[in-house]
Design an enzyme around this catalytic site. Sequence first.
Site, PDB file in Angstrom:
ATOM      1  N   GLN A  71       0.826  -1.217   0.000  1.00 19.55           N
ATOM      2  CA  GLN A  71       0.000   0.000   0.000  1.00 19.55           C
ATOM      3  C   GLN A  71       0.859   1.265   0.000  1.00 19.55           C
ATOM      4  O   GLN A  71       0.412   2.335   0.427  1.00 19.55           O
ATOM      5  CB  GLN A  71      -0.958  -0.002   1.196  1.00 19.55           C
ATOM      6  N   SER A  72       2.083   1.178  -0.499  1.00 19.64           N
ATOM      7  CA  SER A  72       3.000   2.320  -0.504  1.00 19.64           C
ATOM      8  C   SER A  72       2.453   3.516  -1.296  1.00 19.64           C
ATOM      9  O   SER A  72       2.122   3.386  -2.484  1.00 19.64           O
ATOM     10  CB  SER A  72       4.329   1.882  -1.122  1.00 19.64           C
ATOM     11  N   ASN A  73       2.378   4.669  -0.627  1.00 13.70           N
ATOM     12  CA  ASN A  73       2.034   5.903  -1.340  1.00 13.70           C
ATOM     13  C   ASN A  73       3.155   6.289  -2.291  1.00 13.70           C
ATOM     14  O   ASN A  73       2.913   6.778  -3.388  1.00 13.70           O
ATOM     15  CB  ASN A  73       1.823   7.051  -0.340  1.00 13.70           C
TER      16      ASN A  73
END
Length: 340
Positions: A71-73
């Site tokens: 879920q890395s921005n």
Amino acid sequence: MVKKVSVGFFPTPLQYLSNLSKEFGYNLYVKRDDFTGPNLFGGNKIRKLEYLAYDAIKQGADTLITFGATQSNHAMETAVVARKLGLNVILYLEVINEPDPQNDKGNILLDKIFGAKIHYVSMKGLTEQKADEIALKQAKKEKEKLKKQGHQAYLIPVGGANVVGSTGFAYGYQELKEQMKSQFKQQPDFIFHSSGTGGTAAGLIAGIRAFSENGQEPRLYSINVSPKPDTHAAKIAKLATGVLVHMGSRKVVTATDLHFDFNYFGAGYEVPTPQASATIRKVARTEGFLLDPVYTAKGFTGMLDYLKKGRIPKNSNVVFWHTGGISGLFAEKQIVGKLY
Ligand SMILES: *Cc1c(COP(=O)(O)O)cnc(C)c1O
């Protein structure tokens, strides 16, 4: 000025929080880097990526490769910047929380819309450091393979946290300082933000050092969202000094200039805390804007705790640097937590 490409919307808005200021007895402001664009899910990585992408293109790259959690921005924002500049994008995503391939959520959904090539890196039985090493090794191999096919890949570290990327936040501080002055006739006394890799902290402290006169520097409080080794502050001070050198400054940053606080992330990265969930409700229901469960809600919780405990002198100008991450509200349930 160090050169960059232009992808985001700058300056981002600086907003006075009238309701929370009144309630707590401070002048609270929020620097809205959740509005960096170029879409609704921008965030702090856009500032770094404008400098990193410039460097990549200058070196002749046609592909960006980067790393992060599923879920890395940062990974998602790298995909955005790559697409806007006509580059290919490859993401190595470490699986901390198992995604459901039948029901893509949050940033994974966005990564796929942007057409990023995704490699999942299993974390089973591995420390974060070991998983990082494996991902980097695989990425270097892929870079070599691409080279034989006539492509040049540019590797961006986790969070875009290196001298080139963090420079974006040194100029970001200059932007804030000018806005405080022109909009409010004030100077910031304290700046709070959520910290992961430390790349944002490095850039901000470098900017504070570079653009403050007569030792009149605001104090930077960096609220961590994951544990770090004892050497963290020294490592980030070194990075910040590297940023100053890159900008042509002869000033330095030492570990004592940095204030990392590890008291607000709870059980760990991507693990919600009841306090952060309460902060999301509080801010939504008093000021009408949103924080995310992984980063900004934990940082804002830390700031409010400092205010409540009187650790900051009353009536100070306190800025919360909103680093974005709103797609985290639409991630897997175990990341989002119980919000209402
Ligand atoms: C990456 C990120 C941070 C932390 O930035 P670092 O430079 O890695 O310390 C904070 N907030 C959000 C929303 C992020 O995506």
